[in-house]
Design an enzyme around this catalytic site. Structure first.
Site, PDB file in Angstrom:
ATOM      1  N   LYS A 208     -14.785   4.633 -18.414  1.00 45.28           N
ATOM      2  CA  LYS A 208     -15.070   3.224 -18.688  1.00 45.28           C
ATOM      3  C   LYS A 208     -13.940   2.584 -19.492  1.00 45.28           C
ATOM      4  O   LYS A 208     -13.811   1.375 -19.496  1.00 45.28           O
ATOM      5  CB  LYS A 208     -16.390   3.057 -19.444  1.00 45.28           C
ATOM      6  CG  LYS A 208     -17.586   3.758 -18.814  1.00 45.28           C
ATOM      7  CD  LYS A 208     -18.080   3.098 -17.553  1.00 45.28           C
ATOM      8  CE  LYS A 208     -19.037   3.968 -16.761  1.00 45.28           C
ATOM      9  NZ  LYS A 208     -20.218   4.406 -17.479  1.00 45.28           N
TER      10      LYS A 208
ATOM     11  N   ASP B 189     -23.615   7.580 -27.840  1.00 47.92           N
ATOM     12  CA  ASP B 189     -22.967   7.492 -26.533  1.00 47.92           C
ATOM     13  C   ASP B 189     -22.132   6.214 -26.573  1.00 47.92           C
ATOM     14  O   ASP B 189     -22.682   5.118 -26.614  1.00 47.92           O
ATOM     15  CB  ASP B 189     -24.036   7.425 -25.429  1.00 47.92           C
ATOM     16  CG  ASP B 189     -23.442   7.171 -24.048  1.00 47.92           C
ATOM     17  OD1 ASP B 189     -22.211   7.044 -23.919  1.00 47.92           O
ATOM     18  OD2 ASP B 189     -24.242   7.095 -23.082  1.00 47.92           O
TER      19      ASP B 189
ATOM     20  N   TRP C  17     -29.104   4.230 -19.499  1.00 51.99           N
ATOM     21  CA  TRP C  17     -28.339   5.391 -19.997  1.00 51.99           C
ATOM     22  C   TRP C  17     -29.016   6.007 -21.211  1.00 51.99           C
ATOM     23  O   TRP C  17     -29.095   7.226 -21.349  1.00 51.99           O
ATOM     24  CB  TRP C  17     -26.890   5.009 -20.301  1.00 51.99           C
ATOM     25  CG  TRP C  17     -26.130   4.606 -19.069  1.00 51.99           C
ATOM     26  CD1 TRP C  17     -25.587   3.385 -18.810  1.00 51.99           C
ATOM     27  CD2 TRP C  17     -25.855   5.414 -17.914  1.00 51.99           C
ATOM     28  NE1 TRP C  17     -24.993   3.382 -17.572  1.00 51.99           N
ATOM     29  CE2 TRP C  17     -25.139   4.612 -17.008  1.00 51.99           C
ATOM     30  CE3 TRP C  17     -26.142   6.733 -17.562  1.00 51.99           C
ATOM     31  CZ2 TRP C  17     -24.704   5.082 -15.763  1.00 51.99           C
ATOM     32  CZ3 TRP C  17     -25.708   7.208 -16.323  1.00 51.99           C
ATOM     33  CH2 TRP C  17     -25.002   6.383 -15.447  1.00 51.99           C
TER      34      TRP C  17
HETATM   35  C1  LIG Z   1     -21.381   5.366 -17.237  1.00 54.04           C
HETATM   36  C2  LIG Z   1     -22.163   5.715 -18.407  1.00 54.04           C
HETATM   37  C3  LIG Z   1     -22.715   7.005 -18.565  1.00 54.04           C
HETATM   38  C4  LIG Z   1     -22.586   8.077 -17.502  1.00 54.04           C
HETATM   39  O1  LIG Z   1     -21.332   8.586 -17.493  1.00 54.04           O
HETATM   40  P1  LIG Z   1     -20.947   9.809 -16.499  1.00 54.04           P
HETATM   41  O2  LIG Z   1     -19.621  10.219 -17.050  1.00 54.04           O
HETATM   42  O3  LIG Z   1     -20.892   9.237 -15.131  1.00 54.04           O
HETATM   43  O4  LIG Z   1     -21.975  10.857 -16.630  1.00 54.04           O
HETATM   44  C5  LIG Z   1     -23.410   7.274 -19.711  1.00 54.04           C
HETATM   45  N1  LIG Z   1     -23.570   6.341 -20.676  1.00 54.04           N
HETATM   46  C6  LIG Z   1     -23.064   5.102 -20.553  1.00 54.04           C
HETATM   47  C7  LIG Z   1     -23.264   4.123 -21.655  1.00 54.04           C
HETATM   48  C8  LIG Z   1     -22.347   4.756 -19.415  1.00 54.04           C
HETATM   49  O5  LIG Z   1     -21.836   3.520 -19.301  1.00 54.04           O
END
Ligand SMILES: *Cc1c(COP(=O)(O)O)cnc(C)c1O
Length: 357
Positions: free
Chosen positions: A191, A167, A100
């Protein structure tokens, strides 16, 4: 139906209260007689939900007044682009802690200069780099606090000489965070904060407006701050479920209480991994994530992998297959995952070990 224990990495398991409330709202949103998914997003009932959602975010994370919470479509993946669009002028700096983080970096590199300050690829991203220097001439420094795929987590709020952007898709609301250390915290909801279909960004307003580029309207955080995340039609369903999820979190005692529960769940599972001769953890102990627990069959037991997977499935475990880049197993212990789910997984590992002693 047998009882199931859901350890999906995302979309996550959500509190039953939020799901039940969503079912009701789909039939009749707040007594309007109109379904949530047909209600006008300009109605006062919807505006109240939007307001409540933002207020809950602010309350649960003690977000200071100079920040705004924006709710957007496009997932965390679109935020990978929004960040450099809004902040990259001369140079961006990234911590490369996995898939990611790398995807976030790639979007910045598409717009300008973006450098990797440190990287843990040498050991398949099983740890968080420690000794690195954040370049003082960078426009911002980007970190991925929880590496969902590898099960590592950056647990401190770093001191950064430049705006810090994170993030936090997979550990937001799982532990206390000092929001004031960040210029932006963003993530996909699915998540920990709600269903897929909405992303959140917690943005320090005075960090914006410093780039000379043209920022496309929909990618400009100021658009969404000015319009209360209603510049265009918001994804009402995921925002509603998010609001109910945040309500649930507040009701059980907020972030300190969920953190206590999350630590206990993670400790329970890691203790079993460390004790059980059939399994071994893949992340360095100091950097182990409390959200995503990755483990594989111990040396000598590799051939039992499929058998354990089938055994766990027969016991009601759902979603424990590891990501292909790590292999083995991954149990995601997001907020709504209960101690009893973890206890059931541990019992299953113990029973399997007895069968193969
Ligand atoms: C799942 C995830 C993403 C991607 O998220 P989307 O909403 O599917 O674009 C980005 N960063 C992390 C750390 C993730 O776990």
């Amino acid at each position: 139906m047998n009882e199931v224990h859901v350890f999906n990495a995302g979309p996550c398991f959500l509190p039953q209260e939020a799901i039940d409330s969503a079912i009701e709202a789909l039939k009749d949103f707040k007594g309007t007689g109109v379904s949530l998914i047909s209600v006008s997003h300009r109605s006062k009932e919807w505006e109240a939900t939007m307001e409540e959602c933002r207020a809950l975010w602010k309350e649960l994370l003690h977000i200071p007044d100079d920040y705004e919470v924006v709710l957007l479509g496009g997932g965390a993946s679109l935020q990978f682009l929004c960040v450099p669009m809004n902040f990259l002028e001369r140079k961006a700096a990234y911590l490369d802690t996995g898939v990611w983080a790398h995807k976030a970096l790639k979007e910045a590199q598409g717009l300008g200069e973006a450098v990797v300050v440190a990287c843990s690829k040498d050991r398949n991203y099983s740890y968080i780099p420690k000794d690195f220097e954040i370049p003082a001439d960078a426009d911002y420094f980007h970190v991925t606090t929880n590496n969902t795929i590898y099960g590592t987590e950056l647990k401190q709020d770093l001191d950064s000489p430049v705006p810090l952007i994170a993030d936090m898709s997979s550990d937001i609301l799982s532990r206390p965070v000092d929001v004031s250390k960040y210029a932006v915290i963003y993530g996909g909801a699915q998540k920990n904060a709600g269903p897929a279909g909405v992303a959140f960004a917690i943005v320090r307003k005075d960090a914006l407006g410093k780039v000379s580029r043209y920022i496309p309207t929909m990618l400009d955080y100021r658009t969404h701050i000015d319009k209360g995340s209603m510049f265009n039609t918001p994804p009402v369903f995921p925002i509603y479920v998010m609001t109910e999820t945040l309500r649930w979190l507040k009701g059980i005692g907020g972030v300190p209480e969920i953190h206590r529960r999350n630590l206990k769940k993670a400790d329970t599972l890691y203790a079993e991994i460390d004790r059980n001769p059939l399994f071994v953890g893949t992340a360095e102990k100091a950097d182990r994530s409390i959200m995503n627990v990755c483990f594989v069959m111990a040396p000598g037991y590799e051939s039992l992998q499929d058998e354990f997977m089938a055994f766990a499935k027969s016991k009601g475990m759902v979603g424990i297959k590891g990501h292909r880049s790590v292999g083995g197993f991954r149990a995601s212990l997001y907020n709504a995952c209960r101690q009893e789910d973890v206890d059931a997984l541990v019992a299953c590992m113990q029973e399997f070990a007895k069968m193969h002693a």
